[in-house]
Design an enzyme around this catalytic site. Structure first.
Site, PDB file in Angstrom:
ATOM      1  N   ASN A 318     -40.167   1.460  -4.260  1.00 32.71           N
ATOM      2  CA  ASN A 318     -39.710   1.753  -5.629  1.00 32.71           C
ATOM      3  C   ASN A 318     -39.165   0.478  -6.282  1.00 32.71           C
ATOM      4  O   ASN A 318     -38.008   0.412  -6.724  1.00 32.71           O
ATOM      5  CB  ASN A 318     -38.648   2.854  -5.605  1.00 32.71           C
ATOM      6  CG  ASN A 318     -38.627   3.653  -6.897  1.00 32.71           C
ATOM      7  OD1 ASN A 318     -39.283   3.291  -7.873  1.00 32.71           O
ATOM      8  ND2 ASN A 318     -37.868   4.734  -6.914  1.00 32.71           N
ATOM      9  N   HIS A 349     -31.114   9.874  -9.314  1.00 34.22           N
ATOM     10  CA  HIS A 349     -32.102  10.677  -8.601  1.00 34.22           C
ATOM     11  C   HIS A 349     -31.909  12.172  -8.824  1.00 34.22           C
ATOM     12  O   HIS A 349     -32.889  12.922  -8.814  1.00 34.22           O
ATOM     13  CB  HIS A 349     -32.051  10.372  -7.099  1.00 34.22           C
ATOM     14  CG  HIS A 349     -32.891   9.197  -6.703  1.00 34.22           C
ATOM     15  ND1 HIS A 349     -32.410   7.908  -6.692  1.00 34.22           N
ATOM     16  CD2 HIS A 349     -34.199   9.112  -6.304  1.00 34.22           C
ATOM     17  CE1 HIS A 349     -33.365   7.082  -6.298  1.00 34.22           C
ATOM     18  NE2 HIS A 349     -34.457   7.781  -6.055  1.00 34.22           N
TER      19      HIS A 349
END
EC number: 2.3.1.-
Length: 495
Positions: A318, A349
């Site tokens: 990521n 998240h």
């Protein structure tokens, strides 16, 4: 999930059409902005229905905040609003509609839009308020020195290439792509002068797109065949815990978490291929003259699977989110930047407790790994044979630590997460604490205080490559000449 895949495949075809028939040499930036935005909103409504209005609302209110607050403080207000709006939507989806849902949901695209809103707000603040000498090299080169129009803003946030799965890109890179300015190569000659060359034709992305689609196909095949037979939940099965030996349990932990990664490989690589198919993502040429289409790539699979340190794993997983966390949090934190960065990552998240358990564990692992690396690694790098043994041991330790850390991220809830950790007697938590007691962080920070202030847990390599991206791909700056912009990037690269 089917809607998501269908929409991404449609976006891939649209990207080919966009590059072929709406190329910047044939079409004005205004038309390209309008088409990219409308296609993006169409895909969002097809995939998520009226929930897609959240994308427009979040972007619209953030733009209004930018206009009325002014460049001095808008980055703070945009950051709080965008992250707060995302959190409210995540709470609503998780605790009101469907706890534990794994299907594609509207908060996923909102996570990317939140990154874009906050990144651009900081870049405008840096470019229009802060003094040039107060900026780091990367901040100076990413700084935006004029306020974007509403169309440019919506196009950046909601274009069809990145609305569903990203990845994050800088505003300057996106505007450069839309406006279609020449691809630029910048090389340093032996005498230190800059040698700027211009390509008359755009390099073709076809080979890069084909390679990435092959990776997508293999990842999807692996996910549909292997992943289902290795559920992560089996790590907390009572019978498995009672009967399996420790080596067997740790081996299954590793393979089950490794098997959970291909779905991310599929989604992120397909998103990268879509951007490349539209002509976005060119990063220049390597030393052999081969085109590189990884300007906004989000992962490096080989480096992930063979990482020999916690840091190396984070460097290659990521990637664009890691850069976002660095630029909006780590570089600007006044105290405990590592802890603040992990907390922001957890909030971004979502609201599942497992996310917070994972990232709090990640803080311990990161600090412990940093302490070990700074204190003992230099003893094992002199001899190639010893270095090879060291790499094998650290690879095994890294894979075990990563798998141990991310179990709550997959299990989501507190009870199963603590069931897993208690079945392991919190062994790596305790080991990390003991490492920090034996190798105090104060000792390592003292020797690298300057380094700590400018480099986050993700590697300097990512940031250097980010600067290289800017060298190989021109950016928008209406207040400075192109020569000044090139000089800025060249100096940043040397630093």
């Amino acid at each position: 999930q089917v809607n998501f895949v269908v929409c991404q495949l449609f976006a891939l075809l649209a990207a080919v059409w966009f590059r072929t028939y709406l190329h910047s040499s044939k079409t004005s930036p205004f038309i390209r902005h309008v088409v990219a935005t409308l296609l993006g909103l169409y895909l969002a409504f097809f995939c998520f229905g009226w929930y897609a209005l959240h994308f427009v609302i979040q972007s619209g209110i953030s733009y209004y905040i930018m206009i009325i607050i002014g460049v001095e403080n808008m980055h703070k207000y945009c950051f709080v609003f965008a992250l707060g709006y995302l959190t409210v939507c995540q709470i609503t989806r998780v605790y009101i509609f469907d706890y534990g849902q794994y299907s594609a949901d509207f908060s996923g695209p909102m996570m990317i839009i939140t990154q874009k809103i906050t990144s651009l707000a900081f870049e405008i603040h840096d470019g229009m308020f802060r003094k040039n000498e107060d900026l780091t090299p990367s901040q100076r080169c990413l700084a935006v020195r004029r306020m974007p129009s509403l169309l440019e803003y919506l196009s950046y946030n909601c274009n069809f290439m990145g609305i569903l799965a990203g990845p994050l890109c800088s505003y300057k890179d996106y505007i450069t792509f839309i406006e279609g300015r020449s691809y630029r190569l910048q090389q340093s000659e032996a005498n230190g002068k800059e040698d700027t060359k211009y390509e008359q034709t755009d390099p073709s992305p076809n080979i890069a797109v084909a390679q990435k689609l092959l990776v997508c196909g293999l990842s999807l095949l692996f996910h549909m065949t292997i992943t289902q037979t290795l559920p992560v939940e089996y790590n907390i099965d009572d019978n498995f815990i009672a009967t399996a030996s420790w080596p067997v349990r740790f081996f299954y932990l590793y393979v089950s978490l490794m098997a959970a990664r291909p779905k991310y490989y599929f989604a992120w690589t397909l998103a990268d291929a879509i951007n490349n198919a539209a002509g976005f993502g060119f990063r220049g040429y390597d030393k052999n003259g081969v085109t590189r289409w990884d300007l906004i790539s989000n992962l490096r699979i080989q480096q992930i699977e063979f990482s020999t340190s916690f840091k190396m794993f984070l460097d290659n997983w990521n990637i664009q989110t890691a850069l976002w966390l660095k630029r909006v949090c780590y570089e600007r934190a006044t105290f405990s930047p590592t802890i603040q960065t992990f907390i922001l990552s957890a909030i971004w998240h979502g609201v599942y407790p497992g996310y917070y358990l994972t990232f709090l564990t990640g803080v311990l692992m990161t600090l412990a790994a940093r302490a070990i690396r700074n204190n003992i690694r230099h003893y094992f790098v002199e001899s190639p044979a010893v270095k090879l043994c060291y790499d094998i041991v650290t690879w095994m330790a890294t894979q075990a630590a990563i798998s141990y850390t991310v179990v709550p991220f997959v299990l989501l809830s507190v009870k199963p997460s603590f069931t897993f950790y208690s079945s392991c007697y919190f062994c790596l938590h305790i080991a990390s604490i003991l490492v920090l007691l034996v190798f105090p962080l104060k000792r390592t920070q003292k020797g690298s205080k300057k380094h700590e202030n400018v480099q986050p847990v993700w590697s300097r390599k990512i940031e250097e490559e980010s600067l290289l991206q800017k060298n190989n791909y021109p950016t928008t700056n209406h207040s400075f000449s192109q020569k000044q912009e090139i000089t800025c990037r060249y100096q940043a690269l040397k630093q």
